[in-house]
Scaffold this motif. Structure first.
Motif, short mmCIF file in Angstrom:
data_model
loop_
_atom_site.label_atom_id
_atom_site.label_comp_id
_atom_site.label_asym_id
_atom_site.label_seq_id
_atom_site.Cartn_x
_atom_site.Cartn_y
_atom_site.Cartn_z
N SER A 36 60.63 -0.08 22.31
CA SER A 36 60.43 1.35 22.52
C SER A 36 59.00 1.61 22.99
O SER A 36 58.77 2.48 23.83
N GLY A 37 58.04 0.88 22.43
CA GLY A 37 56.64 1.11 22.79
C GLY A 37 56.14 2.45 22.26
O GLY A 37 56.69 2.97 21.28
N GLY A 38 55.12 2.99 22.90
CA GLY A 38 54.57 4.28 22.47
C GLY A 38 54.04 4.23 21.05
O GLY A 38 53.94 5.26 20.39
N ARG A 74 69.25 -1.08 9.84
CA ARG A 74 68.89 -0.76 8.44
C ARG A 74 67.40 -0.94 8.21
O ARG A 74 66.91 -0.82 7.08
N GLN A 75 66.67 -1.29 9.25
CA GLN A 75 65.22 -1.50 9.11
C GLN A 75 64.46 -0.41 9.85
O GLN A 75 64.83 -0.04 10.97
N ASP A 76 63.39 0.07 9.25
CA ASP A 76 62.53 1.05 9.90
C ASP A 76 61.65 0.31 10.92
O ASP A 76 60.82 -0.52 10.52
N PRO A 77 61.84 0.60 12.21
CA PRO A 77 61.10 -0.17 13.23
C PRO A 77 59.58 0.04 13.18
O PRO A 77 58.84 -0.72 13.80
N HIS A 78 59.13 1.06 12.44
CA HIS A 78 57.68 1.21 12.28
C HIS A 78 57.09 0.09 11.41
O HIS A 78 55.94 -0.28 11.57
N TYR A 79 57.91 -0.37 10.46
CA TYR A 79 57.36 -1.25 9.42
C TYR A 79 58.12 -2.56 9.35
O TYR A 79 59.08 -2.70 8.57
N ILE A 80 57.72 -3.53 10.15
CA ILE A 80 58.35 -4.84 10.14
C ILE A 80 57.25 -5.88 9.93
O ILE A 80 56.13 -5.68 10.38
N ILE A 140 70.72 18.41 7.24
CA ILE A 140 69.48 17.67 6.94
C ILE A 140 69.77 16.22 7.33
O ILE A 140 70.60 15.56 6.69
N VAL A 141 69.15 15.77 8.40
CA VAL A 141 69.55 14.51 9.03
C VAL A 141 68.56 13.40 8.72
O VAL A 141 67.35 13.61 8.72
N ARG A 142 69.10 12.22 8.43
CA ARG A 142 68.23 11.05 8.26
C ARG A 142 68.88 9.81 8.87
O ARG A 142 70.07 9.80 9.16
N THR A 143 68.06 8.78 9.04
CA THR A 143 68.54 7.50 9.59
C THR A 143 69.14 6.67 8.46
O THR A 143 68.91 6.95 7.28
N PRO A 144 69.88 5.60 8.80
CA PRO A 144 70.43 4.74 7.75
C PRO A 144 69.33 4.05 6.92
O PRO A 144 69.57 3.63 5.80
N TYR A 145 68.12 3.95 7.47
CA TYR A 145 67.06 3.24 6.74
C TYR A 145 66.12 4.17 5.95
O TYR A 145 65.28 3.71 5.19
N GLU A 150 55.95 0.08 17.48
CA GLU A 150 55.83 -1.27 16.92
C GLU A 150 54.36 -1.67 16.71
O GLU A 150 54.06 -2.85 16.60
N ALA A 151 53.48 -0.66 16.65
CA ALA A 151 52.03 -0.95 16.58
C ALA A 151 51.68 -1.82 15.37
O ALA A 151 50.69 -2.57 15.40
N GLY A 152 52.48 -1.74 14.30
CA GLY A 152 52.18 -2.48 13.09
C GLY A 152 52.57 -3.95 13.13
O GLY A 152 52.23 -4.71 12.22
#
Ligand code: ZN
Length: 307
Positions: free
Chosen positions: A82-84, A57-63, A250-255, A87-89
């Motif tokens: 995942s890298g790439g 339920r969390q966006d891994p870009h923004y933690i 139209i597809v989206r993630t749970p978060y 998780e830069a933030g």
């Protein structure tokens, strides 16, 4: 007599299974995302103790690099992400605050999936426009099951290097996982053959690996660029596009926020679909096999409903 028979059977089974050098967990794994925690459990079994820094339920870009994560990172023998740039933030801050000498870039204790799989959309990000959260290409690499296999192989090598006493155990588990996973890929590819060429709109470019694997057609994304929220203007343009090009879903993630998907769905009649994205993304999705089963099942149901 019966209990003796059972006892003999159990003893026989125990002989078949590789015996761990020690009964307690040897390797502490810090996984940035649930898919890698799940994979570490597949390969490491009872020899790993796994922690997932994010849930479905969390966006891994923004933690937030909060203290509880720093404490977990400090104890980790192996960090799997995942890298790439996903998780830069937050990951660099965790590393810096944790001061963990065991799991550092370049060592056996640091495994970034994007370093061992072919990364998509690298050229698309070359302009490095302001706000694009995929400047190193697309980091959502786990949704192609062939990539899972590549990471599983590397993960088994790392576990063997970190815990050589249990090498045979990790090798056996890796071989078993690999065999079952390859059988599943064959099954999934057969089941999904009818989806080839279908148009898909996604909220974020979180689905590019799935789309690429299944030969789907990414018509457009609700975000004008990865990480940039959909604007009214962009959505109006999309509505015009959807009226001309057939789109399955139209597809989206749970978060992901649902407003833009639901608006476009309402205006266009194309169904808005939330797919689980990772382990735990829906009730009952407790491992990677179930993640792919459910994802493909949902897409096929959507396609069948449109016949
Ligand atoms: Zn992303």
């Amino acid at each position: 007599m019966k209990s003796l028979l059972v006892a003999t059977l159990i003893a026989g089974l125990a002989l078949l299974a590789p015996v761990p050098a020690s009964a307690s967990a040897q390797v502490s794994v810090f996984a940035c995302e649930p898919e890698w925690a799940s994979l570490a459990e597949e390969i490491g079994g009872e020899m790993v103790e796994t922690f997932a820094a994010t849930n479905a339920r969390q966006d891994p870009h923004y933690i937030r690099a909060r203290p509880s994560l720093v404490a977990k990172m400090r104890k980790a023998d192996l960090v799997v992400c995942s890298g790439g740039g996903l998780e830069a933030g937050w990951l660099p801050q965790l590393f810096q605050k944790a001061g963990n000498a065991k799991a550092q870039p370049g060592g056996n204790g640091y495994l970034m999936a994007a370093d061992v799989v072919p990364v998509l959309e690298k050229s698309a990000a070359l302009d490095r426009s302001m706000g694009d959260v995929h400047p190193e290409g697309n980091p959502h690499v786990h949704l192609n099951p062939h990539n899972i296999l590549l990471v599983a192989k590397e993960l088994s090598s790392r576990l063997k290097a970190l815990d050589p006493a249990n090498t045979a155990y990790y090798q056996k588990r890796y071989e078993e996982f690999s065999r079952h996973w390859q059988q599943a890929i064959g099954r999934w590819e057969n089941q999904a053959a009818g989806l080839k060429g279908k148009g898909i709109i996604t909220h974020h470019k979180a689905w590019s690996y799935l789309i690429n694997w299944l030969g789907l057609n990414l018509v457009n994304t609700l975000e004008p660029k990865p990480g940039i929220p959909p604007s009214t203007r962009h959505l109006e343009d999309l509505l015009q596009q959807v009226r001309k090009v057939p789109v399955l879903a139209i597809v989206r993630t749970p978060y992901a926020p649902g407003e833009a998907s639901e608006w476009l769905s309402e205006k266009s009649g194309v169904p808005a679909v939330v797919l689980p994205y990772t382990v735990g993304g829906e009730a009952g999705i407790t491992d990677l096999f179930l993640l792919f089963e459910r994802t493909l099942g949902r897409l096929r149901e959507t396609a069948d409903a449109q016949r």
